[in-house]
Enzyme design. Sequence first.
Site, PDB file in Angstrom:
ATOM      1  CG  ASP A  12     -74.727   7.595 -56.471  1.00 20.93           C
ATOM      2  OD1 ASP A  12     -73.974   7.622 -55.484  1.00 20.93           O
ATOM      3  OD2 ASP A  12     -75.138   6.546 -56.986  1.00 20.93           O
ATOM      4  CG  HIS A  28     -58.948 -13.653 -53.954  1.00 22.34           C
ATOM      5  ND1 HIS A  28     -59.121 -13.006 -55.153  1.00 22.34           N
ATOM      6  CD2 HIS A  28     -59.036 -14.982 -54.216  1.00 22.34           C
ATOM      7  CE1 HIS A  28     -59.335 -13.902 -56.112  1.00 22.34           C
ATOM      8  NE2 HIS A  28     -59.279 -15.110 -55.565  1.00 22.34           N
ATOM      9  N   GLY A  37     -59.621 -14.618 -61.683  1.00 20.28           N
ATOM     10  CA  GLY A  37     -60.555 -14.905 -62.771  1.00 20.28           C
ATOM     11  C   GLY A  37     -61.031 -16.337 -62.728  1.00 20.28           C
ATOM     12  CE  LYS A  93     -74.245   4.895 -53.106  1.00 18.48           C
ATOM     13  NZ  LYS A  93     -75.259   5.346 -54.080  1.00 18.48           N
ATOM     14  CB  CYS A  97     -56.341 -15.674 -57.482  1.00 23.36           C
ATOM     15  SG  CYS A  97     -57.204 -17.267 -57.410  1.00 23.36           S
ATOM     16  CE1 TYR A  98     -56.692 -18.066 -65.622  1.00 30.31           C
ATOM     17  CE2 TYR A  98     -55.833 -15.894 -66.139  1.00 30.31           C
ATOM     18  CZ  TYR A  98     -56.195 -17.156 -66.539  1.00 30.31           C
ATOM     19  OH  TYR A  98     -56.043 -17.527 -67.853  1.00 30.31           O
ATOM     20  CD  GLU A 138     -58.951  -9.545 -54.431  1.00 30.81           C
ATOM     21  OE1 GLU A 138     -59.390 -10.162 -55.414  1.00 30.81           O
ATOM     22  OE2 GLU A 138     -57.861  -9.811 -53.879  1.00 30.81           O
TER      23      GLU A 138
END
Length: 521
Positions: free
Chosen positions: A234, A176, A59, A376, A86-87, A178
């Site tokens: 979609d 991070h 964040g 997605k 992180c945060y 991710e």
Amino acid sequence: MTADLHAEKILILDFGSQVTQLIARRVREAGVYCEVHPFNSDPAKLKAFNAKGIILSGGPASVTGIDTPRAPTFVYDAGVPVFGICYGEQTMCEQLGGKVESGHHREFGRAQIEIKKGSALFDGVWEAGKSYEVWMSHGDRVTALPDGFEVVGVSGNAPYAAIADEKRRFYAVQFHPEVVHTPDGAKLLENFVRKIAGCHGQWTMAAFRERMIADIRAQVGDGKVICGLSGGVDSSVAAVLIHEAIGDQLTCVFVDHGLLRMGEAEQVVSLFRDSYNIPLIHRDASDMFLSALAGEIDPEVKRKTIGKLFIDVFEEEAKKVGGAQFLAQGTLYPDVIESVSFTGGPSVTIKSHHNVGGLPARMNMKLVEPLRELFKDEVRALGRELGLPESLVGRHPFPGPGLAIRIPGQEITREKLDILRAADAVYLDEIRKSGLYDKIWQAFAVLLPVRTVGVMGDGRTYDFACALRAVTSTDGMTADYFPFPHDFLGRVATRIINEVRGINRVTYDITSKPPGTIEWE
């Protein structure tokens, strides 16, 4: 009986990171269901989620500030594993008795982490005594650990780059995992959700398909459903899934606003009427849309005009169907997450989205949104599971307002649309011939609001300039331009200028996102 895909869940608490969705995607890729909730959600609801593990996101705030975000106290008392990123690491340490300070050396970008000690988080991925590449983005840093924690990894400017309390199964990292810039990050997250939290990987698109078909049948019963079909991934996947569940109780309405790419309307009609035998109403409303857009150059007005008129035309056609109690939409999980920011207030509007704003209350219909739990890439996987052709499933994203927002700063006319369609078709044709289509997130041409002098033969021309755009991305939230070889760009430019009347100059856009956006308007 269908499998309970939500039997094992991971809770992700969002502290406002721009890449929180990437955490969720990595967890889903590990075969585990997860949801993202703001850190300040009702603690009772968060408890009731009954997660097998909790992840605290990064964040923008500073733990050292007053009234900055903290995790609900139940997180540390729930008896489940917790992973701070992180945060998330900083608030975990501060809340459990450690210390976080500002004013030390910051770390942004690539860094090396040295593994000091083995950990369940690193099992089968990283070895003690070796260094590995990670992605850092922090100004503050932990300077003292809470009781029970030990250092398992350090970096040049983060002495507590990775920490662990193996007894309580609390883990935290300053980097991070991710993002793709941490090459082994997805494996670390998989270790957390599978080995540490004990999830078995029940979340698959085959299982989702089976469960969702049962859910649609239970929701709809013998009722009628109408689906707004755009021809994109979609809405197409949603339509085929619903049709598999309820057959001819579904009618699709394809509103052709005249702003599609070359041959796209014909492809949509052919696929759904001929290949899938799905009841389809094709309404050519191009004259109506172009009349409404006449003289308009403001991008927000263009988007809102198209969105409002689309709903009006769709509603008109829906009434003709008669008796439909349900409306199907291709809402995705990012739409659900982004509807409220992590602070609980409205997010900053960068641009309006055509599918946000919902259903007019006057239509008095219930929503069927079979994709609202999916990202997605999961929708594409579901499309393949349903047998949709790769040419559709792998198609680049295309905006709801279509080519109207690729003719920036100028009035939309049929002539300009025809010029842009032709240029775009040449560009995509060359990309496909070069085998690059699947390596690119999105590619398109833009007709610029300038005319330039050119020379063709012995004559002077004064025609439009066009820009080409191609980006790489994992989720559309951040993007970088695709590094085409110069000979490719030269070949495309030559073809466009020779084959498309009305364009005499071609440029290539090398802006990343941020600071730019992927689309021009």
